[in-house]
Design a protein around this motif. Structure first.
Motif, PDB file in Angstrom:
ATOM      1  N   TRP A  42      40.496  -3.739 -42.370  1.00 22.21           N
ATOM      2  CA  TRP A  42      39.279  -3.256 -41.692  1.00 22.21           C
ATOM      3  C   TRP A  42      38.037  -3.948 -42.249  1.00 22.21           C
ATOM      4  CZ3 TRP A  42      40.806   2.431 -43.062  1.00 22.21           C
ATOM      5  CH2 TRP A  42      41.898   2.826 -42.277  1.00 22.21           C
ATOM      6  N   LEU A  90      48.892   0.593 -33.233  1.00 20.69           N
ATOM      7  CA  LEU A  90      47.896   0.301 -34.270  1.00 20.69           C
ATOM      8  C   LEU A  90      48.047  -1.125 -34.782  1.00 20.69           C
ATOM      9  CD1 LEU A  90      46.778   2.608 -37.148  1.00 20.69           C
ATOM     10  CD2 LEU A  90      47.515   0.290 -37.676  1.00 20.69           C
ATOM     11  N   ASN A 147      47.166  -3.649 -31.912  1.00 22.63           N
ATOM     12  CA  ASN A 147      45.716  -3.734 -31.703  1.00 22.63           C
ATOM     13  C   ASN A 147      45.038  -4.457 -32.856  1.00 22.63           C
ATOM     14  OD1 ASN A 147      44.262  -2.208 -29.298  1.00 22.63           O
ATOM     15  ND2 ASN A 147      46.160  -1.089 -29.726  1.00 22.63           N
ATOM     16  N   VAL A 170      42.828  -7.734 -32.159  1.00 20.72           N
ATOM     17  CA  VAL A 170      41.400  -7.836 -32.494  1.00 20.72           C
ATOM     18  C   VAL A 170      41.151  -9.076 -33.350  1.00 20.72           C
ATOM     19  CG1 VAL A 170      39.506  -6.741 -33.758  1.00 20.72           C
ATOM     20  CG2 VAL A 170      40.933  -5.378 -32.223  1.00 20.72           C
ATOM     21  N   ASP A 172      46.297   4.695 -24.142  1.00 23.37           N
ATOM     22  CA  ASP A 172      45.606   4.551 -25.424  1.00 23.37           C
ATOM     23  C   ASP A 172      44.231   3.927 -25.216  1.00 23.37           C
ATOM     24  OD1 ASP A 172      45.665   4.524 -28.468  1.00 23.37           O
ATOM     25  OD2 ASP A 172      45.268   2.416 -28.031  1.00 23.37           O
ATOM     26  N   GLU A 226      41.950   2.703 -27.274  1.00 25.58           N
ATOM     27  CA  GLU A 226      41.634   1.463 -27.985  1.00 25.58           C
ATOM     28  C   GLU A 226      42.277   0.266 -27.292  1.00 25.58           C
ATOM     29  OE1 GLU A 226      41.886  -0.473 -32.490  1.00 25.58           O
ATOM     30  OE2 GLU A 226      42.742   1.503 -32.094  1.00 25.58           O
ATOM     31  N   THR A 227      43.535   0.419 -26.892  1.00 20.67           N
ATOM     32  CA  THR A 227      44.217  -0.670 -26.191  1.00 20.67           C
ATOM     33  C   THR A 227      43.502  -1.023 -24.895  1.00 20.67           C
ATOM     34  OG1 THR A 227      46.348   0.056 -27.107  1.00 20.67           O
ATOM     35  CG2 THR A 227      46.419  -1.404 -25.194  1.00 20.67           C
ATOM     36  N   SER A 250      40.353  -0.448 -24.035  1.00 11.40           N
ATOM     37  CA  SER A 250      39.038  -1.055 -24.307  1.00 11.40           C
ATOM     38  C   SER A 250      39.187  -2.520 -24.703  1.00 11.40           C
ATOM     39  CB  SER A 250      38.336  -0.290 -25.432  1.00 11.40           C
ATOM     40  OG  SER A 250      38.059   1.038 -25.045  1.00 11.40           O
ATOM     41  N   ASN A 251      40.158  -2.803 -25.555  1.00 10.74           N
ATOM     42  CA  ASN A 251      40.368  -4.186 -25.994  1.00 10.74           C
ATOM     43  C   ASN A 251      40.853  -5.069 -24.846  1.00 10.74           C
ATOM     44  OD1 ASN A 251      39.561  -3.809 -28.666  1.00 10.74           O
ATOM     45  ND2 ASN A 251      41.600  -3.159 -29.317  1.00 10.74           N
ATOM     46  N   GLU A 268      40.724   4.239 -18.226  1.00 11.93           N
ATOM     47  CA  GLU A 268      39.836   4.837 -19.221  1.00 11.93           C
ATOM     48  C   GLU A 268      39.058   6.005 -18.612  1.00 11.93           C
ATOM     49  OE1 GLU A 268      38.149   2.441 -22.650  1.00 11.93           O
ATOM     50  OE2 GLU A 268      37.918   1.081 -20.957  1.00 11.93           O
TER      51      GLU A 268
END
Length: 274
Positions: free
Chosen positions: A183, A212, A215, A219, A244, A246-247, A249-250, A269
């Motif tokens: 991170w 996780l 992603n 990223v 998901d 996050e998935t 959005s990415n 979303e």
């Protein structure tokens, strides 16, 4: 790289695999493999907390709310508060009021799970100062890892790095230490992106692939301009969990860079999340 949570001289950590599954986002695996014999009463409570937190991560808030009753141990009550908070906006205000009352109680206010839930909830509220009030003292690797996340939200990578160094002194090879390192590397950027990618790649070689991990790798790829590889990783993550956030959005970001339509991901979303 060998992941361990205690020294080789210590007694076996019966919850190691369960914790590791949870940390890496293998929530269903954590639930499925939670029948562990010979647990102490404290370990049994921690096991139950991890299982219920896994249900929360999978969106089964009501199951957690229904199953944890008023006779449950305080750590489990704290997990129920998290489920109540995340289950809908109508619960948030009263949940935060209850949380603050519990934190002010000297008999239970310092319980690590309660402080962890407080940190998560106040981070969701973007009240980072209040979150750190309860997490800063640490005491568990999860609290230190949450501190790293909070400081990165505050754009204070210098403070996040100090927390990471504490974690490295406790256990450099711990899964949460490695995640926190990734991170921080992503936040710092530049040449550190490759280091973050290698951490997620290491996870993907040692453990079953999770959303996780996928992603995280994606990223890193996006930061390095490898949007086609990122898209491939994210589509694999989407196959594991089509809702998901996050998935999705990415994937939208990837599509924009690849000049591909992103409508279907935006629609998921909007329709899939409150």
């Amino acid at each position: 790289m060998i992941f361990r949570s205690q020294s080789s001289m210590a007694a076996p950590d019966l919850l190691f695999n369960l914790r590791n599954s949870f940390y890496l986002g293998a929530y269903q695996a954590a639930i499925n493999n939670s029948e562990i014999p010979n647990l102490s009463p404290d370990d049994a409570i921690e096991r139950d907390c991890l299982v219920y937190r896994s249900y929360i991560a999978l969106g089964s808030h009501q199951l957690v709310i229904n199953e944890i009753d008023s006779s449950a141990a305080t750590p489990l009550q704290a997990v129920k508060l998290l489920a109540l908070y995340l289950s809908g906006s109508e619960n948030k205000e009263s949940t935060i009021m209850n949380l603050k009352e519990w934190l002010a109680d000297p008999t239970i206010g310092n319980i690590p799970t309660l402080r962890l839930v407080a940190g998560i909830i106040f981070m969701h509220e973007q009240d980072y100062t209040e979150a750190l009030k309860h997490t800063y003292a640490g005491g568990t690797m999860e609290l230190h890892a949450l501190n790293v996340q909070i400081y990165l939200k505050m754009y204070r990578s210098d403070h996040a790095e100090k927390q990471l160094k504490i974690m490295q002194q406790i256990d450099e090879d711990h899964t949460l230490t490695q995640l926190a390192n990734a991170w921080l590397n992503l936040a710092v950027g530049g040449s550190k992106i490759q280091e973050a990618y290698l951490i997620f790649q290491d996870f993907s070689e040692k453990y079953p692939m999770t959303g996780l991990i996928l992603n995280g790798k994606a990223v890193c790829c996006m930061h390095m301009g490898n949007f086609e590889e990122a898209e491939s990783l994210l589509l694999e993550a989407l196959n594991k969990d089509a809702k998901d956030a996050e998935t999705l959005s990415n994937l939208v970001v990837c599509c924009l860079h690849l000049n591909k339509p992103s409508t279907r991901y935006l629609r998921y979303e909007v329709e899939g999340f409150d």
